[in-house]
Design an enzyme around this catalytic site. Structure first.
Site, mmCIF file in Angstrom:
data_model
loop_
_atom_site.group_PDB
_atom_site.id
_atom_site.type_symbol
_atom_site.label_atom_id
_atom_site.label_comp_id
_atom_site.label_asym_id
_atom_site.label_seq_id
_atom_site.Cartn_x
_atom_site.Cartn_y
_atom_site.Cartn_z
ATOM 1 N N ASP A 243 0.858 -1.092 -0.039
ATOM 2 C CA ASP A 243 -0.116 0.182 0.022
ATOM 3 C C ASP A 243 0.900 1.218 -0.040
ATOM 4 O O ASP A 243 0.259 2.379 -0.061
ATOM 5 C CB ASP A 243 -1.054 0.107 1.147
ATOM 6 C CG ASP A 243 -0.177 -0.182 2.688
ATOM 7 O OD1 ASP A 243 0.749 -0.802 2.569
ATOM 8 O OD2 ASP A 243 -0.876 0.339 3.518
ATOM 9 N N HIS B 18 8.748 -0.856 12.698
ATOM 10 C CA HIS B 18 7.696 -1.285 11.889
ATOM 11 C C HIS B 18 8.234 -2.895 11.886
ATOM 12 O O HIS B 18 9.428 -3.150 11.793
ATOM 13 C CB HIS B 18 7.520 -0.661 10.613
ATOM 14 C CG HIS B 18 6.214 -1.270 9.793
ATOM 15 N ND1 HIS B 18 4.876 -1.119 10.493
ATOM 16 C CD2 HIS B 18 5.896 -1.159 8.562
ATOM 17 C CE1 HIS B 18 4.315 -1.711 9.883
ATOM 18 N NE2 HIS B 18 4.413 -1.927 8.483
ATOM 19 N N ASP C 229 3.843 3.980 8.770
ATOM 20 C CA ASP C 229 3.831 2.633 9.475
ATOM 21 C C ASP C 229 5.080 2.697 10.825
ATOM 22 O O ASP C 229 6.069 2.213 10.376
ATOM 23 C CB ASP C 229 3.787 1.264 8.658
ATOM 24 C CG ASP C 229 2.514 1.400 7.643
ATOM 25 O OD1 ASP C 229 1.995 2.502 7.442
ATOM 26 O OD2 ASP C 229 2.322 0.606 7.122
#
Length: 304
Positions: free
Chosen positions: A67, A141, A208
């Site tokens: 994404d 992450h 993220d």
């Protein structure tokens, strides 16, 4: 005339929705156009937002989850289709260099635009230029991920009243700015005598991650902070488990770091009422908050 604004191309997280495309953010900063995390569908979102391939000077990827990067093939090919003549630079985690090369050459096309890959291998300065300095910090992450921070050098603002006191006007103002001193009727006038310090503007982009020191370092003193807020506080345990932030955490970071404008994005598809993200962030941060929507433009706040 210089333009500093954020053009939001997509605001979803892992799964897009009917109203939210995968990620994509173009930061227009004077003559630079930094395209952050172009997810799937970014090329079409650019068309809908009135963004041309020629607006892009740099592609900055935080990490290689789909994404945040599956729009790279279309964007790269569009650069050559539109025959963009200036070079474009790509910054991404060096550990994912093999992914970028696959994305860049995902299908056959006639490449005409110069695309220079500059992988990010360590924290600190990524590149500097007339726009200032692009910096990176390693986030927390599942895979290697970097947040970015654009820092304009501090400068000085000319004070009209002081210029008038010394009888300085017209082209001589520019000469004084360039040289630092100016002879006025036999007396030397220094730049500091007719100006005051002007803090450089800062913009931060944090995707993220779980809360970590790098989040605070990137956000420190930011005029514009674009930050993920994947979960609401009721799902804080899920946020931690999946290496993401909540809206409340994003608000707390903005408050503690003296942020001027907070832009929340990267919303999980599990929530239908995104206004709740603003409410949770506002409990922590009393500054201006924008809930990012696809295709909106967010001006960078004017200098204080």
């Amino acid at each position: 005339m210089s333009v500093r604004e954020l053009v939001v191309l997509g605001t979803a997280s892992q799964v897009p929705t009917r109203g939210r495309n995968h990620n994509g953010y173009l930061l227009r900063w004077d003559g630079e156009g930094l395209l952050f995390d172009p997810g799937e569908g970014t090329q079409r979102q650019m068309l809908r937002a009135g963004v041309s391939a020629g607006d892009i000077t740099r592609i900055c990827l935080t990490h290689f989850h789909g994404d945040h990067c599956l729009g790279v093939p279309g964007v790269v090919q569009r650069l050559s289709t539109d025959r963009v003549t200036h070079p474009v630079y790509a910054h991404y985690p060096a550990s994912g260099e093999h992914f970028f090369k696959r994305l860049r050459h995902a299908s056959a096309f006639h490449e005409t635009t110069e695309l220079h890959e500059e992988p990010v291998a360590a924290e600190g300065r990524v590149v500097s230029g007339p726009f200032g300095e692009l910096q990176a910090r390693r986030l927390d992450h599942r895979i290697e991920s970097f947040g970015y921070r654009l820092v304009e050098p501090d400068g000085r603002r000319m004070v009209p009243e002081l210029l008038a006191r010394f009888g300085i006007g017209g082209p001589r103002v520019g000469l004084l700015q360039r040289t630092g001193t100016l002879d006025v009727d036999g007396h030397t006038v220094h730049l500091e005598q007719v100006s005051e310090p002007r803090r450089g503007q800062r913009a931060a982009f944090i995707m993220d991650t779980r809360l970590c020191d790098a989040v605070y370092d990137l956000a420190d003193g930011a005029d514009l902070l674009v930050i993920e807020a994947t979960y609401l506080d009721e799902d804080a345990a899920l946020a931690t488990e999946h290496f993401h932030l909540t809206a409340a955490q994003a608000g707390r970071v903005a408050a503690e770091c003296g942020v001027r404008l907070l832009v929340l994005t990267h919303f999980s598809q599990r929530y239908s009422q995104v206004e709740r993200f603003r409410e949770e962030a506002a409990e922590q941060f009393d500054g201006e908050i924008v809930l990012a929507e696809d295709l909106v433009r967010v001006p960078v706040p004017r200098r204080r």
